[in-house]
Motif scaffolding. Structure first.
Motif, mmCIF file in Angstrom:
data_model
loop_
_atom_site.group_PDB
_atom_site.id
_atom_site.type_symbol
_atom_site.label_atom_id
_atom_site.label_comp_id
_atom_site.label_asym_id
_atom_site.label_seq_id
_atom_site.Cartn_x
_atom_site.Cartn_y
_atom_site.Cartn_z
ATOM 1 N N GLU A 228 8.198 -20.071 -8.885
ATOM 2 C CA GLU A 228 9.143 -19.758 -9.957
ATOM 3 C C GLU A 228 8.878 -18.379 -10.530
ATOM 4 O O GLU A 228 9.820 -17.642 -10.870
ATOM 5 C CB GLU A 228 9.054 -20.831 -11.056
ATOM 6 N N THR A 229 7.608 -17.994 -10.614
ATOM 7 C CA THR A 229 7.267 -16.659 -11.118
ATOM 8 C C THR A 229 7.844 -15.585 -10.218
ATOM 9 O O THR A 229 8.392 -14.578 -10.687
ATOM 10 C CB THR A 229 5.737 -16.506 -11.207
ATOM 11 N N VAL A 230 7.726 -15.784 -8.913
ATOM 12 C CA VAL A 230 8.265 -14.813 -7.952
ATOM 13 C C VAL A 230 9.769 -14.637 -8.160
ATOM 14 O O VAL A 230 10.289 -13.516 -8.205
ATOM 15 C CB VAL A 230 7.971 -15.261 -6.507
ATOM 16 N N VAL A 231 10.481 -15.758 -8.286
ATOM 17 C CA VAL A 231 11.933 -15.702 -8.464
ATOM 18 C C VAL A 231 12.286 -15.070 -9.812
ATOM 19 O O VAL A 231 13.166 -14.202 -9.894
ATOM 20 C CB VAL A 231 12.533 -17.121 -8.358
ATOM 21 N N ARG A 232 11.600 -15.481 -10.866
ATOM 22 C CA ARG A 232 11.911 -14.966 -12.202
ATOM 23 C C ARG A 232 11.706 -13.459 -12.294
ATOM 24 O O ARG A 232 12.471 -12.757 -12.965
ATOM 25 C CB ARG A 232 11.043 -15.692 -13.235
ATOM 26 N N LEU A 233 10.672 -12.962 -11.612
ATOM 27 C CA LEU A 233 10.389 -11.523 -11.653
ATOM 28 C C LEU A 233 11.224 -10.737 -10.642
ATOM 29 O O LEU A 233 11.147 -9.507 -10.612
ATOM 30 C CB LEU A 233 8.902 -11.279 -11.400
ATOM 31 N N GLY A 234 11.975 -11.434 -9.805
ATOM 32 C CA GLY A 234 12.816 -10.750 -8.831
ATOM 33 C C GLY A 234 12.029 -9.988 -7.791
ATOM 34 O O GLY A 234 12.421 -8.882 -7.401
ATOM 35 N N LEU A 235 10.948 -10.572 -7.315
ATOM 36 C CA LEU A 235 10.075 -9.890 -6.349
ATOM 37 C C LEU A 235 10.564 -10.194 -4.934
ATOM 38 O O LEU A 235 10.514 -11.341 -4.491
ATOM 39 C CB LEU A 235 8.630 -10.357 -6.521
ATOM 40 N N PRO A 236 11.000 -9.180 -4.186
ATOM 41 C CA PRO A 236 11.523 -9.416 -2.826
ATOM 42 C C PRO A 236 10.408 -9.537 -1.801
ATOM 43 O O PRO A 236 10.278 -8.731 -0.873
ATOM 44 C CB PRO A 236 12.387 -8.175 -2.580
ATOM 45 N N MET A 237 9.571 -10.532 -1.952
ATOM 46 C CA MET A 237 8.397 -10.681 -1.101
ATOM 47 C C MET A 237 8.598 -11.798 -0.084
ATOM 48 O O MET A 237 9.546 -12.582 -0.176
ATOM 49 C CB MET A 237 7.153 -10.943 -1.949
ATOM 50 N N VAL A 238 7.695 -11.845 0.885
ATOM 51 C CA VAL A 238 7.706 -12.875 1.923
ATOM 52 C C VAL A 238 6.487 -13.760 1.742
ATOM 53 O O VAL A 238 5.362 -13.261 1.602
ATOM 54 C CB VAL A 238 7.698 -12.248 3.335
ATOM 55 N N VAL A 239 6.693 -15.058 1.727
ATOM 56 C CA VAL A 239 5.605 -16.029 1.657
ATOM 57 C C VAL A 239 5.582 -16.794 2.980
ATOM 58 O O VAL A 239 6.582 -17.411 3.360
ATOM 59 C CB VAL A 239 5.796 -17.009 0.484
ATOM 60 N N VAL A 240 4.468 -16.716 3.689
ATOM 61 C CA VAL A 240 4.307 -17.431 4.956
ATOM 62 C C VAL A 240 3.336 -18.580 4.732
ATOM 63 O O VAL A 240 2.196 -18.361 4.316
ATOM 64 C CB VAL A 240 3.766 -16.508 6.067
ATOM 65 N N VAL A 241 3.796 -19.806 4.980
ATOM 66 C CA VAL A 241 2.941 -20.983 4.821
ATOM 67 C C VAL A 241 2.554 -21.501 6.205
ATOM 68 O O VAL A 241 3.407 -21.903 6.999
ATOM 69 C CB VAL A 241 3.644 -22.093 4.020
ATOM 70 N N TYR A 242 1.257 -21.457 6.490
ATOM 71 C CA TYR A 242 0.703 -21.999 7.730
ATOM 72 C C TYR A 242 0.416 -23.478 7.474
ATOM 73 O O TYR A 242 -0.626 -23.840 6.915
ATOM 74 C CB TYR A 242 -0.578 -21.260 8.108
#
Length: 328
Positions: A228-242
């Motif tokens: 939610e923090t990532v979305v709220r801050l508008g961070l265009p990042m990639v999260v890879v879950v292994y």
């Protein structure tokens, strides 16, 4: 041990070795087979401001009996703290390196630096260039195949932030970074769940780079509220879950000795759907072809962060984990 002392000065910038044809990358548990071969074959090893501990020296196995070991550090207690050394030198490493270069002068000693070895380093020193048997099947993807494909696909100007776990060697060694600022490796006491927070901090600090958070499913679910923090801050990042549906390090450490694993294995979770609930774009990956959806995100406006939910093969522990557990 002989200890020589130089006066300490303000530290000057140290050039790292990225781009050098003689760069062996990492020493220790993450070292590639060629890097380990060359370190073991060295006549002299100099530790410049590094501890020469069990992690960087593979419990001492990377040092041949005949190798001379020197260590340079600006703290006297660090010299010889983790292993015997032949020479210890107390001083600022930039000043020591500069003085050594001056004393060496223009004398040329070839040693390792042959054209043949240059070609071997170019073609073999990276883990992604080491041949492997792809263990992917129709339900799960080999983490090596996954990470090599992502390395080819994601922009080179990136920051890779890695959580802890059995998986962590794959993003650490198969995802390249442009420089030292491109690697955020928070492994304090190997406490999992810190990777996403580290990636968020990196994305805020360096908005000019694509930040890639590499997480295991255990760590991702521990820190899931930070999506939610990532979305709220508008961070265009990639999260890879292994995602191996487990605390993988515990499975591969305790399982072979017959310990029960019911508390460290998880039921299947649709982490992609969870991420969408927080406002992410999400991709489920079971084979390399599924990553074409990642390319679509990269080509688009990137107005949502992206989560890649990768079900990975996990029949055995990673190479670095097997090495690390020899000390436990």
């Amino acid at each position: 041990t002989e200890i020589y002392t130089l006066s300490l000065h303000d530290a000057l910038p140290i050039w790292l070795f990225r781009g050098s044809p003689w760069d062996l990358d990492v020493s220790g548990g993450f070292a590639s087979p060629l890097a380990a071969e060359l370190i073991r074959g060295a006549d002299l090893i100099v530790g410049w401001g590094c501890s020469l501990n069990m992690w960087t020296m593979r419990h001492g196995a990377l040092v041949a009996p005949s190798t001379v070991v020197a260590q340079v550090d600006d703290e006297p207690d660090a010299l010889g703290a983790h292993r015997p050394i032949n020479f210890g030198l107390l001083g600022d490493i930039a000043d020591v390196a500069r003085d050594v270069a001056t004393a060496w002068g223009d004398e040329v000693v070839s040693g390792y630096r042959s054209d043949e070895l240059r070609k071997r380093i170019e073609s073999e020193v990276r883990w992604r260039d080491v041949p492997f048997a792809d263990e992917s099947d129709d339900r799960r993807i080999d983490p090596r195949a996954l990470t090599i494909a992502l390395d080819d696909m994601l922009p080179a100007d990136r920051i890779v932030a890695v959580d802890s776990g059995n998986f962590m060697g794959y993003p650490s060694m198969y995802l390249s970074v442009p420089d030292a600022d491109g690697f955020c490796f928070t492994q304090a006491y190997q406490s999992i769940g810190l990777g996403l927070g580290s990636a968020i901090g990196s994305a805020i600090a360096r908005p000019d780079r694509l930040v890639v958070a590499a997480l295991g499913d255990g760590g991702a679910l521990m820190g899931v509220s930070e999506l939610e923090t990532v979305v709220r801050l508008g961070l265009p990042m990639v999260v890879v879950v292994y995602d191996d549906e487990a605390y993988g390090a515990e499975v591969h450490h305790f399982g072979p000795d017959g310990y029960p694993l019911d508390t460290v294995r998880f039921p299947p979770a649709n982490i992609a759907k969870i991420a969408k609930g927080f406002g992410f774009a999400a991709v489920r990956v079971r084979e390399v072809s599924d990553l074409e959806n990642v390319r679509d995100w990269l080509d688009g406006p990137r107005d949502q962060p992206l989560l890649i939910d990768a079900k990975i093969t996990s029949e055995h522990g990673s190479w670095w984990l097997e090495e690390a557990f020899r000390g436990h």
